[in-house]
Design a protein around this motif. Structure first.
Motif, short mmCIF file in Angstrom:
data_model
loop_
_atom_site.label_atom_id
_atom_site.label_comp_id
_atom_site.label_asym_id
_atom_site.label_seq_id
_atom_site.Cartn_x
_atom_site.Cartn_y
_atom_site.Cartn_z
N ASP A 63 0.80 -1.22 0.00
CA ASP A 63 0.00 0.00 0.00
C ASP A 63 0.84 1.28 0.00
O ASP A 63 0.33 2.36 0.31
CB ASP A 63 -0.99 0.03 1.18
N ALA A 64 2.10 1.17 -0.39
CA ALA A 64 2.97 2.35 -0.47
C ALA A 64 2.71 3.16 -1.74
O ALA A 64 3.10 4.31 -1.83
CB ALA A 64 4.44 1.95 -0.42
N GLY A 65 2.02 2.55 -2.70
CA GLY A 65 1.70 3.25 -3.94
C GLY A 65 2.85 3.29 -4.93
O GLY A 65 2.85 4.11 -5.83
N CYS A 66 3.80 2.38 -4.77
CA CYS A 66 4.95 2.36 -5.69
C CYS A 66 4.59 1.58 -6.94
O CYS A 66 3.56 1.84 -7.54
CB CYS A 66 6.16 1.78 -4.99
N VAL A 67 5.38 0.61 -7.34
CA VAL A 67 5.14 -0.14 -8.58
C VAL A 67 3.77 -0.82 -8.50
O VAL A 67 3.47 -1.50 -7.51
CB VAL A 67 6.24 -1.19 -8.82
N CYS A 68 2.98 -0.66 -9.53
CA CYS A 68 1.64 -1.26 -9.62
C CYS A 68 1.69 -2.74 -9.27
O CYS A 68 2.51 -3.49 -9.82
CB CYS A 68 1.12 -1.05 -11.04
#
Length: 175
Positions: A63-68
């Motif tokens: 849930d860090a929003g990095c690589v999809c």
């Protein structure tokens, strides 16, 4: 990369299967894509193992929003299938096809960053919104790369074709 009508139908079907798993809340994005590729191409992983391996990639790495997460699941699936069999792909080939998967996803969606891709999605809503499209797309792109013998030169040189388990090939005869 050109593909036959049968390959196109398989890619669409695989994409839909991943999308349905994700949309039903049965699995997160990375889990749904990895499970679908594993299942369709005979990767041999149990559902529990797929979930254990890919759980940390949900939501762009925890849930860090990095690589999809969908793209991460597709890369794991691609690596799994290419790395198996009597003539497993070499490291250079796996990396090259992983980059191709990344580049196609980026070209289609304009980013590989979960935070950017899902910025307009209401994370409190019951629907998965636009992320359903990313899951479907990642699974379909991965499938296309695995099905296309021209993209898998090493295996073509050794006389083997696409990485498709027999049951999937039998099903396509019905299409």
């Amino acid at each position: 990369m050109n593909c036959s009508m049968t390959e196109k139908l398989i890619c669409e079907s695989t994409g839909r299967e991943a999308k349905e798993l994700y949309g039903s809340d049965a699995m997160c994005c990375s889990e749904a894509v990895l499970w679908t590729i594993n299942h369709e191409f005979g990767g041999g992983l149990s559902k529990e193992t797929v979930i254990a391996l890919s759980k940390g990639f949900c939501g762009g790495i925890g849930d860090a929003g990095c690589v999809c997460g969908a793209l991460s699941g597709a890369v794991m699936g691609l690596s799994l299938i290419l790395g198996k069999g009597p003539l497993p792909a070499g490291e250079d080939q796996v990396r090259s096809l992983s980059k191709e998967l990344h580049d196609r996803f980026m070209a289609e969606h304009g980013s590989v960053c979960c935070r950017i891709l899902s910025r307009d999605r209401d994370h409190e809503a019951e629907t998965k919104g636009i992320c359903l499209d990313y899951v479907e797309s990642a699974a379909a792109i991965c499938t296309r790369l695995l099905l296309n013998p021209e993209a898998v030169n090493q295996h073509e040189e050794h006389g083997s074709g696409p990485f498709l388990k027999e049951s999937t090939a039998d099903q396509t005869a019905l299409i």
